[in-house]
Write a protein that holds these residues in place. Structure first.
Motif, PDB file in Angstrom:
ATOM      1  N   TRP A   1     -97.901  19.362  54.972  1.00  0.00           N
ATOM      2  CA  TRP A   1     -97.066  19.937  56.036  1.00  0.00           C
ATOM      3  C   TRP A   1     -97.447  19.359  57.402  1.00  0.00           C
ATOM      4  N   GLN A   2     -98.734  19.001  57.589  1.00  0.00           N
ATOM      5  CA  GLN A   2     -99.156  18.427  58.862  1.00  0.00           C
ATOM      6  C   GLN A   2     -98.564  17.032  59.060  1.00  0.00           C
ATOM      7  N   LYS A   3     -98.546  16.226  58.004  1.00  0.00           N
ATOM      8  CA  LYS A   3     -97.931  14.898  58.088  1.00  0.00           C
ATOM      9  C   LYS A   3     -96.429  15.025  58.366  1.00  0.00           C
ATOM     10  N   PHE A   4     -95.792  15.990  57.729  1.00  0.00           N
ATOM     11  CA  PHE A   4     -94.365  16.279  57.933  1.00  0.00           C
ATOM     12  C   PHE A   4     -94.099  16.603  59.403  1.00  0.00           C
ATOM     13  N   VAL A   5     -94.910  17.481  59.966  1.00  0.00           N
ATOM     14  CA  VAL A   5     -94.750  17.896  61.360  1.00  0.00           C
ATOM     15  C   VAL A   5     -94.973  16.712  62.306  1.00  0.00           C
ATOM     16  N   ILE A   6     -96.011  15.937  62.083  1.00  0.00           N
ATOM     17  CA  ILE A   6     -96.277  14.784  62.946  1.00  0.00           C
ATOM     18  C   ILE A   6     -95.118  13.797  62.884  1.00  0.00           C
ATOM     19  N   ALA A   7     -94.622  13.517  61.688  1.00  0.00           N
ATOM     20  CA  ALA A   7     -93.513  12.570  61.541  1.00  0.00           C
ATOM     21  C   ALA A   7     -92.266  13.064  62.268  1.00  0.00           C
ATOM     22  N   LEU A   8     -91.900  14.331  62.065  1.00  0.00           N
ATOM     23  CA  LEU A   8     -90.687  14.846  62.692  1.00  0.00           C
ATOM     24  C   LEU A   8     -90.850  15.015  64.199  1.00  0.00           C
ATOM     25  N   HIS A   9     -91.942  15.630  64.605  1.00  0.00           N
ATOM     26  CA  HIS A   9     -92.117  15.977  66.015  1.00  0.00           C
ATOM     27  C   HIS A   9     -92.433  14.768  66.892  1.00  0.00           C
ATOM     28  N   ASP A  10     -93.176  13.814  66.364  1.00  0.00           N
ATOM     29  CA  ASP A  10     -93.669  12.713  67.190  1.00  0.00           C
ATOM     30  C   ASP A  10     -93.024  11.359  66.932  1.00  0.00           C
ATOM     31  N   CYS A  11     -92.236  11.231  65.853  1.00  0.00           N
ATOM     32  CA  CYS A  11     -91.749   9.895  65.490  1.00  0.00           C
ATOM     33  C   CYS A  11     -90.256   9.811  65.197  1.00  0.00           C
ATOM     34  N   CYS A  12     -89.507  10.912  65.322  1.00  0.00           N
ATOM     35  CA  CYS A  12     -88.067  10.904  65.050  1.00  0.00           C
ATOM     36  C   CYS A  12     -87.284  11.003  66.355  1.00  0.00           C
ATOM     37  N   TYR A  13     -86.256  10.157  66.451  1.00  0.00           N
ATOM     38  CA  TYR A  13     -85.474  10.067  67.686  1.00  0.00           C
ATOM     39  C   TYR A  13     -83.981  10.081  67.387  1.00  0.00           C
ATOM     40  N   LEU A  14     -83.231  10.653  68.318  1.00  0.00           N
ATOM     41  CA  LEU A  14     -81.773  10.645  68.278  1.00  0.00           C
ATOM     42  C   LEU A  14     -81.311  10.194  69.660  1.00  0.00           C
ATOM     43  N   ASN A  15     -80.578   9.102  69.703  1.00  0.00           N
ATOM     44  CA  ASN A  15     -80.111   8.545  70.976  1.00  0.00           C
ATOM     45  C   ASN A  15     -81.270   8.272  71.939  1.00  0.00           C
ATOM     46  N   GLY A  16     -82.382   7.797  71.397  1.00  0.00           N
ATOM     47  CA  GLY A  16     -83.519   7.419  72.217  1.00  0.00           C
ATOM     48  C   GLY A  16     -84.396   8.570  72.698  1.00  0.00           C
ATOM     49  N   ARG A  17     -84.082   9.784  72.298  1.00  0.00           N
ATOM     50  CA  ARG A  17     -84.856  10.960  72.709  1.00  0.00           C
ATOM     51  C   ARG A  17     -85.430  11.638  71.470  1.00  0.00           C
ATOM     52  N   PRO A  18     -86.540  12.344  71.634  1.00  0.00           N
ATOM     53  CA  PRO A  18     -87.085  13.040  70.459  1.00  0.00           C
ATOM     54  C   PRO A  18     -86.044  13.955  69.814  1.00  0.00           C
ATOM     55  N   ARG A  19     -85.883  13.836  68.500  1.00  0.00           N
ATOM     56  CA  ARG A  19     -84.903  14.667  67.802  1.00  0.00           C
ATOM     57  C   ARG A  19     -85.382  16.111  67.727  1.00  0.00           C
ATOM     58  N   TRP A  20     -86.662  16.302  67.497  1.00  0.00           N
ATOM     59  CA  TRP A  20     -87.228  17.646  67.416  1.00  0.00           C
ATOM     60  C   TRP A  20     -88.323  17.754  68.482  1.00  0.00           C
ATOM     61  N   PRO A  21     -87.938  17.985  69.756  1.00  0.00           N
ATOM     62  CA  PRO A  21     -88.931  17.995  70.834  1.00  0.00           C
ATOM     63  C   PRO A  21     -89.798  19.252  70.867  1.00  0.00           C
ATOM     64  N   ASP A  22     -89.331  20.317  70.264  1.00  0.00           N
ATOM     65  CA  ASP A  22     -90.082  21.577  70.271  1.00  0.00           C
ATOM     66  C   ASP A  22     -90.733  21.794  68.916  1.00  0.00           C
ATOM     67  N   LEU A  23     -91.933  22.339  68.947  1.00  0.00           N
ATOM     68  CA  LEU A  23     -92.661  22.601  67.709  1.00  0.00           C
ATOM     69  C   LEU A  23     -93.196  24.020  67.739  1.00  0.00           C
ATOM     70  N   PHE A  24     -92.851  24.788  66.728  1.00  0.00           N
ATOM     71  CA  PHE A  24     -93.371  26.138  66.577  1.00  0.00           C
ATOM     72  C   PHE A  24     -93.922  26.253  65.166  1.00  0.00           C
ATOM     73  N   CYS A  25     -95.192  26.564  65.048  1.00  0.00           N
ATOM     74  CA  CYS A  25     -95.825  26.734  63.738  1.00  0.00           C
ATOM     75  C   CYS A  25     -96.422  28.132  63.671  1.00  0.00           C
ATOM     76  N   GLU A  26     -95.975  28.904  62.713  1.00  0.00           N
ATOM     77  CA  GLU A  26     -96.539  30.235  62.482  1.00  0.00           C
ATOM     78  C   GLU A  26     -97.311  30.170  61.170  1.00  0.00           C
TER      79      GLU A  26
END
Length: 179
Positions: free
Chosen positions: A69-94
């Motif tokens: 799950w940590q690798k998943f979060v890092i990939a989505l939060h830090d490495c995915c972009y839409l139109n040059g901007r982070p696709r998932w800029p916010d991260l909430f982990c409970e």
């Protein structure tokens, strides 16, 4: 997928949730469906070079193996972009106790202040209700750095005290804060 093949760091967690490898909450199933829908319908770009460099940093300097799950979060939060901007800029982990919250915060702060992030002076403030909670990830990182196998090499890239960590190359700072 519309835009790209999913990297193993994302696909592994999708498979774990969908195959009920671990018992996951309804929100995890909804998250997985949302992520799949986004990749199917949006032109999401994954910075694979950055993701590989981040994973290599973790393998070389983090004294534990990242949970899927940590690798998943890092990939989505830090490495995915839409139109040059982070696709998932916010991260909430409970998460419950012992699931890796502080370790995740420490690792992500380490990655975002590294030269691989590409943004100079990218400061990371770790905010919490009390000082003990706020500085815990900073202490975890300094603990990683001060391991005998790491200390000599990492001193070329980071300077640290008990209160803060500074990247030599990017001048980015990690600091715990309260209030």
């Amino acid at each position: 997928m519309k835009s790209c093949k999913l990297p193993p760091e994302i696909q592994e967690w999708i498979d774990i949730v969908e195959n009920d490898t671990y018992r996951c909450c309804e929100e995890q199933h909804l998250l997985i469906q949302h992520v799949k829908d986004c990749f199917a319908n949006e032109d999401i770009e994954i910075d694979m070079e950055r993701l590989h460099k981040y994973m290599r940093l973790c393998e070389n300097y983090v004294p534990f193996k990242l949970f899927p799950w940590q690798k998943f979060v890092i990939a989505l939060h830090d490495c995915c972009y839409l139109n040059g901007r982070p696709r998932w800029p916010d991260l909430f982990c409970e998460l419950g106790r012992g699931a890796g919250k502080d370790g995740t915060i420490a690792v992500e702060a380490f990655l975002l202040t590294s030269p691989y992030n590409g943004i100079p002076e990218y400061d990371v403030d770790i905010c919490a209700n009390n000082e003990e909670q706020a500085v815990r990830p900073v202490q975890d990182l300094t603990g990683f750095f001060e391991q005998p196998v790491n200390v000599k090499k990492i001193k070329k890239f980071y300077h640290w005290t008990k209160e803060r960590i500074v990247s030599v190359k990017t001048r980015s700072m990690i600091k715990g804060r309260t209030n």
